[in-house]
Scaffold this active site. Structure first.
Site, PDB file in Angstrom:
ATOM      1  N   GLU A  75      59.222  37.989  55.874  1.00  0.00           N
ATOM      2  CA  GLU A  75      59.333  39.443  55.970  1.00  0.00           C
ATOM      3  C   GLU A  75      60.366  39.871  57.018  1.00  0.00           C
ATOM      4  OE1 GLU A  75      58.066  40.660  53.612  1.00  0.00           O
ATOM      5  OE2 GLU A  75      55.981  40.127  53.212  1.00  0.00           O
ATOM      6  N   HIS A  94      53.283  43.556  61.593  1.00  0.00           N
ATOM      7  CA  HIS A  94      52.858  43.762  60.203  1.00  0.00           C
ATOM      8  C   HIS A  94      51.536  43.024  60.001  1.00  0.00           C
ATOM      9  CE1 HIS A  94      52.566  43.745  55.920  1.00  0.00           C
ATOM     10  NE2 HIS A  94      53.108  42.551  55.734  1.00  0.00           N
ATOM     11  N   HIS A  96      47.782  42.624  57.375  1.00  0.00           N
ATOM     12  CA  HIS A  96      47.130  42.839  56.083  1.00  0.00           C
ATOM     13  C   HIS A  96      45.723  43.375  56.347  1.00  0.00           C
ATOM     14  CE1 HIS A  96      49.821  39.735  53.753  1.00  0.00           C
ATOM     15  NE2 HIS A  96      50.522  40.615  54.428  1.00  0.00           N
ATOM     16  N   TYR A 121      44.498  60.495  67.999  1.00  0.00           N
ATOM     17  CA  TYR A 121      45.182  59.303  68.484  1.00  0.00           C
ATOM     18  C   TYR A 121      46.208  58.729  67.521  1.00  0.00           C
ATOM     19  CZ  TYR A 121      41.407  60.164  71.618  1.00  0.00           C
ATOM     20  OH  TYR A 121      40.551  60.801  72.476  1.00  0.00           O
ATOM     21  N   HIS A 161      49.290  46.262  50.247  1.00  0.00           N
ATOM     22  CA  HIS A 161      49.840  45.152  51.039  1.00  0.00           C
ATOM     23  C   HIS A 161      49.421  45.245  52.506  1.00  0.00           C
ATOM     24  CE1 HIS A 161      53.726  42.606  51.916  1.00  0.00           C
ATOM     25  NE2 HIS A 161      52.730  42.293  52.728  1.00  0.00           N
TER      26      HIS A 161
END
Length: 216
Positions: A75, A94, A96, A121, A161
């Site tokens: 990625e 990143h 999941h 927040y 994703h």
């Protein structure tokens, strides 16, 4: 200990913390950070956030050439897109994470403002989160989609994703992506209920008080 050595340790410590609390599992997720010389440290491909080795992080120089460590995450286009378009980006994470992915599947989600205004927040830490369409894992088009935002968003949600967040440093990026997951969890819990959301006036007051990137 050098500044880079401390950064390597911090990346692995925060990644393990997120793994241990179930924010990403198996060999999912990736993380990167700017080094003092303008290069990058990146989690290697196929590695678990629970078992990152500081000495094996992928190392890139300021020109984007890999100069050490293992093969980086597939990625990389996502990470470099944020660094290339946001001058304030010092780290990218990143995950999941389950609830944010679940919320991305809901038909009522606003693609331009992924998270509902439930608490202050997420607004303060993330601004508006852009929901991007589904891409195959590793597809360079994900990076193209982030570049298409021209640096106007610090966070995106990849449909089906997971979230991707840029922050000024590793701690800020990790804190922000955890806030994203927490807010998505609240959204799932409140779905079908008459939850009292923050009003437009309250959101605007937060945006003004905390100088949030919002009208983009």
């Amino acid at each position: 200990m050098s500044e880079e050595a401390r950064l390597r340790e911090e990346i692995c410590l925060l990644a393990k913390s997120m793994f241990d609390r179930g924010l990403t599992g198996g060999s999912t997720g990736n993380i990167s950070a700017r080094t003092p010389d303008g290069g990058l440290l990146v989690s290697p491909t196929g590695t678990s956030f629970g078992r990152l080795d500081p000495s094996r992080l992928s190392r890139f120089d300021a020109d984007g050439r890999q100069i050490g460590g293992d093969k980086p995450t597939k990625e990389m286009p996502l990470h470099t897109a944020f660094y290339d378009t946001r001058s304030t980006a010092g780290a990218v994470v990143h995950l999941h994470s389950c609830h944010s992915v679940a919320w991305s599947l809901m038909p009522e989600v606003d693609e331009d403002n992924f998270l509902p205004p439930l608490t202050p927040y997420a607004i303060m830490k993330l601004g508006k989160v852009k929901l991007l369409p589904f891409f195959m894992p590793g597809d360079p088009a994900m990076g193209d989609a982030v570049r298409g935002l021209a640096g106007k968003r610090s966070a995106v949600m990849l449909a089906n994703h997971g979230p991707v967040v840029a922050g000024k440093d590793v701690e800020a990026a990790c804190n922000a992506i955890e806030e994203l997951e927490d807010t998505a969890r609240l959204a799932i819990l409140m779905r079908g209920h008459q939850a009292r959301r923050l009003s437009d006036e309250q959101v605007r007051a937060l945006v003004t008080k905390f100088d949030v990137e919002w009208d983009t």
